[in-house]
Write an enzyme that holds these catalytic residues in place. Sequence first.
Site, PDB file in Angstrom:
ATOM      1  N   HIS A 125       4.745   7.886  -5.819  1.00  0.00           N
ATOM      2  CA  HIS A 125       4.076   8.981  -5.094  1.00  0.00           C
ATOM      3  C   HIS A 125       5.046   9.804  -4.239  1.00  0.00           C
ATOM      4  CE1 HIS A 125       0.154   7.669  -6.323  1.00  0.00           C
ATOM      5  NE2 HIS A 125       0.216   6.522  -5.667  1.00  0.00           N
ATOM      6  N   ASP A 247      -2.339  -2.157 -10.302  1.00  0.00           N
ATOM      7  CA  ASP A 247      -3.584  -1.905  -9.555  1.00  0.00           C
ATOM      8  C   ASP A 247      -4.710  -1.397 -10.443  1.00  0.00           C
ATOM      9  OD1 ASP A 247      -2.116   0.413  -9.873  1.00  0.00           O
ATOM     10  OD2 ASP A 247      -2.004   0.876  -7.729  1.00  0.00           O
TER      11      ASP A 247
HETATM   12 ZN    ZN Z   1      -1.220   2.692  -7.571  1.00  0.00          ZN
END
Ligand code: ZN
Length: 339
Positions: A125, A247
């Site tokens: 990110h 995740d």
């Molecule tokens: Zn993630």
Amino acid sequence: MSVLIATHDLCWLHDPGPGHPERPDRLSAVKQGFLDSGVRDSIEWIEAGKADRAALEAVHPAAVLDELEERCRRAPLAIDPDTRVSVESARAAIRAAGAGLDLIAQLDNSRADVGWSLVRPPGHHALPTRQMGFCLINNIAVAARFLANRGERVAIVDIDAHHGNGTQEIFYGDPSVLFVSLHQHPWYPFTGELEEVGSGEGRGFTVNVPLPAGATGLAYRLAFDDVVLPVVSRFRPTWLLISAGFDGHRSDPLSQLELTSGDYADLVGQLLPMVAPARRLVFLEGGYDLAALVNCGAATMAVSADHVNRPESASTGGPGAEMVEAARRIHLDGGCGDL
Ligand SMILES: [Zn+2]
């Protein structure tokens, strides 16, 4: 097949604060999975060095790196509501980025068939000028930029549950790096739509497969068969880098995807043979359920060493086929021309 794992003790010392899901126990869980994978004889470990400053500055401006170090001197400190640093965070992030570079150096010497970067903080990110989403330095982008700068054709496949917005932005106009992401959408960070395909000379070299909540391994297998493997093959990469976030596991608290560790083994196992041995790197990104991390670590390490260890079987059912078909039409039928 042999696997070289790079990590560093500092990666356990980055502390975003009490109750934060991106916690040091995550690394211990994945490491436990590696040790339980049944392929210990195929694994070697190295301590990650510091990333070369010039390699970091090829992705993040010097002032941004300086500011990160300065913030850590004033820590604990929140960069945004999700992204917090402790005094050791910048040093941990520089080792996390260094792991990928060290693995490249080792694989250049044919020390192993696969390099695995067992690090945190995660990276995908992180934008060039802004830390976000638990990420400080974009580890996989630093490695990909280093490889592209010496003339390699680098394919990045991001199988974290969240869109790798930082990695996408860094290579959005760059035809030497193919970026492919499968992720839950709409979901954090709310980018990664079908229509995001790259810009300028990089048009067609960003491939997004946004999948709805509830998608299982079935949608991922379809996406791999119809989109991911064909576009990677067409690109003819000389190196393959995988952003492996776990995740998307059905037990994970930060997505509503329904993958299992068996699915992750299938995905990594399909990707690795796309390039020659010693040209393959896997980077840990997200994953927040400790038991799932143990199983995903075991299953993906086993397949990295060309063995089978499946704590859970593959999943099936659920939505997502329409999005895969839409991505296939854009990237394999239309050449992005009808966007
Ligand atoms: Zn993630």
